[in-house]
Design a protein around this motif. Structure first.
Motif, mmCIF file in Angstrom:
data_model
loop_
_atom_site.group_PDB
_atom_site.id
_atom_site.type_symbol
_atom_site.label_atom_id
_atom_site.label_comp_id
_atom_site.label_asym_id
_atom_site.label_seq_id
_atom_site.Cartn_x
_atom_site.Cartn_y
_atom_site.Cartn_z
ATOM 1 N N SER A 53 33.703 29.294 28.606
ATOM 2 C CA SER A 53 34.099 30.271 27.601
ATOM 3 C C SER A 53 34.602 31.568 28.238
ATOM 4 O O SER A 53 35.246 32.363 27.589
ATOM 5 N N SER A 54 34.309 31.798 29.508
ATOM 6 C CA SER A 54 34.745 33.005 30.191
ATOM 7 C C SER A 54 36.209 32.882 30.590
ATOM 8 O O SER A 54 36.596 31.952 31.262
ATOM 9 N N GLN A 55 37.020 33.833 30.143
ATOM 10 C CA GLN A 55 38.445 33.815 30.448
ATOM 11 C C GLN A 55 38.790 34.656 31.663
ATOM 12 O O GLN A 55 39.895 34.587 32.158
ATOM 13 N N SER A 56 37.868 35.487 32.134
ATOM 14 C CA SER A 56 38.161 36.387 33.235
ATOM 15 C C SER A 56 36.869 36.773 33.938
ATOM 16 O O SER A 56 35.782 36.460 33.481
ATOM 17 N N LEU A 76 42.848 33.063 36.046
ATOM 18 C CA LEU A 76 42.723 32.561 37.413
ATOM 19 C C LEU A 76 42.816 31.042 37.374
ATOM 20 O O LEU A 76 41.829 30.341 37.369
ATOM 21 N N THR A 77 44.035 30.557 37.319
ATOM 22 C CA THR A 77 44.273 29.132 37.162
ATOM 23 C C THR A 77 44.741 28.526 38.478
ATOM 24 O O THR A 77 44.702 29.166 39.523
ATOM 25 N N ILE A 157 32.730 46.869 48.856
ATOM 26 C CA ILE A 157 31.715 46.000 48.255
ATOM 27 C C ILE A 157 32.070 45.830 46.787
ATOM 28 O O ILE A 157 32.205 46.812 46.053
ATOM 29 N N MET A 158 32.220 44.570 46.375
ATOM 30 C CA MET A 158 32.620 44.240 45.005
ATOM 31 C C MET A 158 31.448 43.580 44.285
ATOM 32 O O MET A 158 30.853 42.642 44.807
ATOM 33 N N LEU A 159 31.148 44.071 43.100
ATOM 34 C CA LEU A 159 30.098 43.499 42.257
ATOM 35 C C LEU A 159 30.769 42.648 41.183
ATOM 36 O O LEU A 159 31.636 43.136 40.458
ATOM 37 N N ILE A 160 30.379 41.390 41.080
ATOM 38 C CA ILE A 160 30.979 40.441 40.157
ATOM 39 C C ILE A 160 30.223 40.451 38.827
ATOM 40 O O ILE A 160 28.993 40.428 38.816
ATOM 41 N N ALA A 161 30.982 40.464 37.743
ATOM 42 C CA ALA A 161 30.374 40.394 36.409
ATOM 43 C C ALA A 161 31.242 39.505 35.537
ATOM 44 O O ALA A 161 32.451 39.434 35.721
ATOM 45 N N PHE A 162 30.609 38.825 34.595
ATOM 46 C CA PHE A 162 31.328 37.988 33.643
ATOM 47 C C PHE A 162 31.254 38.635 32.283
ATOM 48 O O PHE A 162 30.155 39.022 31.846
ATOM 49 N N PRO A 163 32.389 38.746 31.593
ATOM 50 C CA PRO A 163 32.368 39.339 30.244
ATOM 51 C C PRO A 163 31.490 38.512 29.320
ATOM 52 O O PRO A 163 31.408 37.306 29.451
#
Length: 164
Positions: A53-56, A76-77, A157-163
């Protein structure tokens, strides 16, 4: 930053996806990316992982010169991975992450991509390598991303999050 670390010292503490690669075409935007098959996930995470369900994915810079910068990587395909690096080219500025003042980052350092609703980060053979959760990762090997995961490249440093 990470030069000199031997391959034998790599930790298996990460949600790591060893891959078999193939090229496929996506019906959304005719894109291409590595198709991955997971053969190991050594650490179970209680964090939310990406779902179909996450598009980004959201990338928040939490360390380095670009602290406070936020990016949303969409679509991101297969053909359209989100590249990260020192390059200021169009694919970095418009569909990826450009950190040109971080001199420890390679021109094309890594790539974020999606396969089967799951998101991955791959170090694309950078000079100084990448870390996930403080552990150096193998180049050209996709690592599955989970919510709250930190990806380090150079001083960034990048912190990853999902909408949600």
């Amino acid at each position: 930053m990470m030069a000199g670390a031997g391959a034998g010292t790599k930790s298996n503490k990460l949600n790591k996806a060893r891959t078999q690669t193939s090229t496929a075409t996506s019906s959304t935007q005719g894109s291409r990316t590595k198709s991955t098959t997971s053969d190991a996930a050594s650490t179970k995470s209680k964090s939310k992982s990406a779902s179909t369900s996450s598009q980004s994915i959201l990338v928040n810079i939490v360390g380095g010169e670009y602290t406070g910068s936020k990016f949303e990587l969409k679509h991101l395909t297969h053909k359209n991975g989100g590249f990260v690096g020192r390059s200021t080219g169009k694919k970095f500025r418009e569909k990826g992450i450009s950190v040109p003042r971080d001199l420890e980052v390679s021109t094309t350092h890594g790539k974020f991509e999606c396969k089967g609703g799951r998101y991955f980060y791959t170090d694309t053979g950078s000079t100084n390598g990448s870390c996930i959760g403080g552990e150096e990762i193998e180049p050209e090997t996709p690592y599955e991303l989970v919510d709250g995961m930190e990806v380090s490249i150079g001083q960034t440093i990048m912190l990853i999050a999902f909408p949600r």
